[in-house]
Design a protein around this motif. Sequence first.
Motif, PDB file in Angstrom:
ATOM      1  N   MET A  50       0.858  -1.179   0.000  1.00  0.00           N
ATOM      2  CA  MET A  50       0.000   0.000   0.000  1.00  0.00           C
ATOM      3  C   MET A  50       0.894   1.228   0.000  1.00  0.00           C
ATOM      4  O   MET A  50       1.826   1.331   0.784  1.00  0.00           O
ATOM      5  N   ASN A  51       0.598   2.152  -0.900  1.00  0.00           N
ATOM      6  CA  ASN A  51       1.349   3.398  -0.995  1.00  0.00           C
ATOM      7  C   ASN A  51       0.353   4.540  -0.904  1.00  0.00           C
ATOM      8  O   ASN A  51      -0.363   4.816  -1.867  1.00  0.00           O
ATOM      9  N   PRO A  52       0.282   5.231   0.234  1.00  0.00           N
ATOM     10  CA  PRO A  52      -0.681   6.321   0.392  1.00  0.00           C
ATOM     11  C   PRO A  52      -0.508   7.447  -0.620  1.00  0.00           C
ATOM     12  O   PRO A  52      -1.418   8.228  -0.848  1.00  0.00           O
ATOM     13  N   SER A  53       0.669   7.534  -1.253  1.00  0.00           N
ATOM     14  CA  SER A  53       0.933   8.577  -2.240  1.00  0.00           C
ATOM     15  C   SER A  53       0.495   8.197  -3.650  1.00  0.00           C
ATOM     16  O   SER A  53       0.518   9.038  -4.549  1.00  0.00           O
ATOM     17  N   ALA A  54       0.109   6.942  -3.848  1.00  0.00           N
ATOM     18  CA  ALA A  54      -0.329   6.476  -5.170  1.00  0.00           C
ATOM     19  C   ALA A  54      -1.833   6.693  -5.323  1.00  0.00           C
ATOM     20  O   ALA A  54      -2.566   6.759  -4.338  1.00  0.00           O
ATOM     21  N   LEU A  55      -2.277   6.801  -6.551  1.00  0.00           N
ATOM     22  CA  LEU A  55      -3.711   6.977  -6.823  1.00  0.00           C
ATOM     23  C   LEU A  55      -4.344   5.605  -6.997  1.00  0.00           C
ATOM     24  O   LEU A  55      -4.543   5.115  -8.110  1.00  0.00           O
ATOM     25  N   THR A  56      -4.631   4.969  -5.860  1.00  0.00           N
ATOM     26  CA  THR A  56      -5.182   3.622  -5.841  1.00  0.00           C
ATOM     27  C   THR A  56      -6.426   3.586  -4.960  1.00  0.00           C
ATOM     28  O   THR A  56      -6.729   4.545  -4.255  1.00  0.00           O
ATOM     29  N   ALA A  57      -7.124   2.436  -5.010  1.00  0.00           N
ATOM     30  CA  ALA A  57      -8.355   2.311  -4.232  1.00  0.00           C
ATOM     31  C   ALA A  57      -8.685   0.860  -3.968  1.00  0.00           C
ATOM     32  O   ALA A  57      -8.182  -0.047  -4.635  1.00  0.00           O
ATOM     33  N   ALA A  58      -9.579   0.661  -3.015  1.00  0.00           N
ATOM     34  CA  ALA A  58     -10.113  -0.659  -2.685  1.00  0.00           C
ATOM     35  C   ALA A  58     -11.575  -0.695  -3.092  1.00  0.00           C
ATOM     36  O   ALA A  58     -12.334   0.248  -2.824  1.00  0.00           O
ATOM     37  N   HIS A  59     -11.954  -1.771  -3.763  1.00  0.00           N
ATOM     38  CA  HIS A  59     -13.339  -1.984  -4.189  1.00  0.00           C
ATOM     39  C   HIS A  59     -13.683  -3.432  -3.905  1.00  0.00           C
ATOM     40  O   HIS A  59     -12.826  -4.313  -3.981  1.00  0.00           O
ATOM     41  N   ASP A  70     -12.866   2.676  -1.032  1.00  0.00           N
ATOM     42  CA  ASP A  70     -11.878   3.295  -0.149  1.00  0.00           C
ATOM     43  C   ASP A  70     -10.756   3.779  -1.048  1.00  0.00           C
ATOM     44  O   ASP A  70     -10.230   3.001  -1.845  1.00  0.00           O
ATOM     45  N   VAL A  71     -10.389   5.036  -0.939  1.00  0.00           N
ATOM     46  CA  VAL A  71      -9.328   5.580  -1.778  1.00  0.00           C
ATOM     47  C   VAL A  71      -8.085   5.857  -0.944  1.00  0.00           C
ATOM     48  O   VAL A  71      -8.155   5.999   0.277  1.00  0.00           O
ATOM     49  N   SER A  72      -6.934   5.929  -1.609  1.00  0.00           N
ATOM     50  CA  SER A  72      -5.683   6.256  -0.932  1.00  0.00           C
ATOM     51  C   SER A  72      -5.719   7.704  -0.444  1.00  0.00           C
ATOM     52  O   SER A  72      -6.562   8.512  -0.868  1.00  0.00           O
ATOM     53  N   LYS A  73      -4.786   8.038   0.413  1.00  0.00           N
ATOM     54  CA  LYS A  73      -4.716   9.404   0.939  1.00  0.00           C
ATOM     55  C   LYS A  73      -4.495  10.405  -0.196  1.00  0.00           C
ATOM     56  O   LYS A  73      -5.091  11.483  -0.203  1.00  0.00           O
ATOM     57  N   ALA A  74      -3.654  10.059  -1.177  1.00  0.00           N
ATOM     58  CA  ALA A  74      -3.398  10.962  -2.308  1.00  0.00           C
ATOM     59  C   ALA A  74      -4.677  11.206  -3.098  1.00  0.00           C
ATOM     60  O   ALA A  74      -4.972  12.342  -3.491  1.00  0.00           O
ATOM     61  N   ALA A  75      -5.449  10.149  -3.343  1.00  0.00           N
ATOM     62  CA  ALA A  75      -6.713  10.297  -4.074  1.00  0.00           C
ATOM     63  C   ALA A  75      -7.695  11.133  -3.258  1.00  0.00           C
ATOM     64  O   ALA A  75      -8.392  11.991  -3.798  1.00  0.00           O
ATOM     65  N   ALA A  76      -7.735  10.897  -1.950  1.00  0.00           N
ATOM     66  CA  ALA A  76      -8.630  11.675  -1.078  1.00  0.00           C
ATOM     67  C   ALA A  76      -8.261  13.153  -1.103  1.00  0.00           C
ATOM     68  O   ALA A  76      -9.140  14.017  -1.099  1.00  0.00           O
ATOM     69  N   SER A  77      -6.978  13.451  -1.166  1.00  0.00           N
ATOM     70  CA  SER A  77      -6.534  14.836  -1.245  1.00  0.00           C
ATOM     71  C   SER A  77      -7.032  15.473  -2.543  1.00  0.00           C
ATOM     72  O   SER A  77      -7.547  16.598  -2.526  1.00  0.00           O
ATOM     73  N   ASN A  78      -6.913  14.754  -3.649  1.00  0.00           N
ATOM     74  CA  ASN A  78      -7.414  15.261  -4.935  1.00  0.00           C
ATOM     75  C   ASN A  78      -8.924  15.485  -4.901  1.00  0.00           C
ATOM     76  O   ASN A  78      -9.434  16.389  -5.564  1.00  0.00           O
ATOM     77  N   LEU A  79      -9.622  14.658  -4.150  1.00  0.00           N
ATOM     78  CA  LEU A  79     -11.082  14.758  -4.056  1.00  0.00           C
ATOM     79  C   LEU A  79     -11.541  15.797  -3.033  1.00  0.00           C
ATOM     80  O   LEU A  79     -12.729  16.101  -2.948  1.00  0.00           O
ATOM     81  N   GLY A  80     -10.602  16.320  -2.252  1.00  0.00           N
ATOM     82  CA  GLY A  80     -10.951  17.307  -1.233  1.00  0.00           C
ATOM     83  C   GLY A  80     -11.700  16.706  -0.061  1.00  0.00           C
ATOM     84  O   GLY A  80     -12.583  17.356   0.507  1.00  0.00           O
ATOM     85  N   MET A  81     -11.329  15.481   0.332  1.00  0.00           N
ATOM     86  CA  MET A  81     -12.049  14.823   1.420  1.00  0.00           C
ATOM     87  C   MET A  81     -11.140  14.355   2.557  1.00  0.00           C
ATOM     88  O   MET A  81     -11.549  13.551   3.381  1.00  0.00           O
ATOM     89  N   ILE A  82      -9.931  14.876   2.635  1.00  0.00           N
ATOM     90  CA  ILE A  82      -9.015  14.490   3.718  1.00  0.00           C
ATOM     91  C   ILE A  82      -9.623  14.839   5.072  1.00  0.00           C
ATOM     92  O   ILE A  82      -9.686  14.012   5.971  1.00  0.00           O
ATOM     93  N   ARG A  83     -10.052  16.066   5.207  1.00  0.00           N
ATOM     94  CA  ARG A  83     -10.556  16.556   6.493  1.00  0.00           C
ATOM     95  C   ARG A  83     -11.821  15.833   6.947  1.00  0.00           C
ATOM     96  O   ARG A  83     -11.959  15.456   8.100  1.00  0.00           O
TER      97      ARG A  83
END
Length: 112
Positions: free
Chosen positions: A39-48, A85-98
């Motif tokens: 798992m790489n939180p910086s990669a644009l990956t997800a769990a489905h 479930d998306v990675s932290k990097a993807a969540a940042s792009n989506l504006g949903m970290i907070r």
Amino acid sequence: LVGLFGGAAMVPVASAQAQQVGHASWYALYSRTASGEMMNPSALTAAHRSLPFGTRVLVRNLSNGRSVVVRINDRGPFIKGRIIDVSKAAASNLGMIRSGAARVQVSVLGRN
């Protein structure tokens, strides 16, 4: 059905639902994913739950219109009402970290 993994039926991309609407959350672990990669939180990956590994999907945050393309490399989420479930990097792009979660639309783009 291609097979079962963790109680979830895995379906071919051609048979998969083209779009889903539901809730997404994000995660940032440092462990192996169900596909065997780290798992790489910086990669644009997800769990489905059911899309094959390697499937690319467009995830759009319905509250702010932001979107990101991610590659499925893990299984989950296993929390009722969540569809991805998306990675932290993807969540940042989506504006949903907070917020930690967001209502999203997931559209299958195909396999890599």
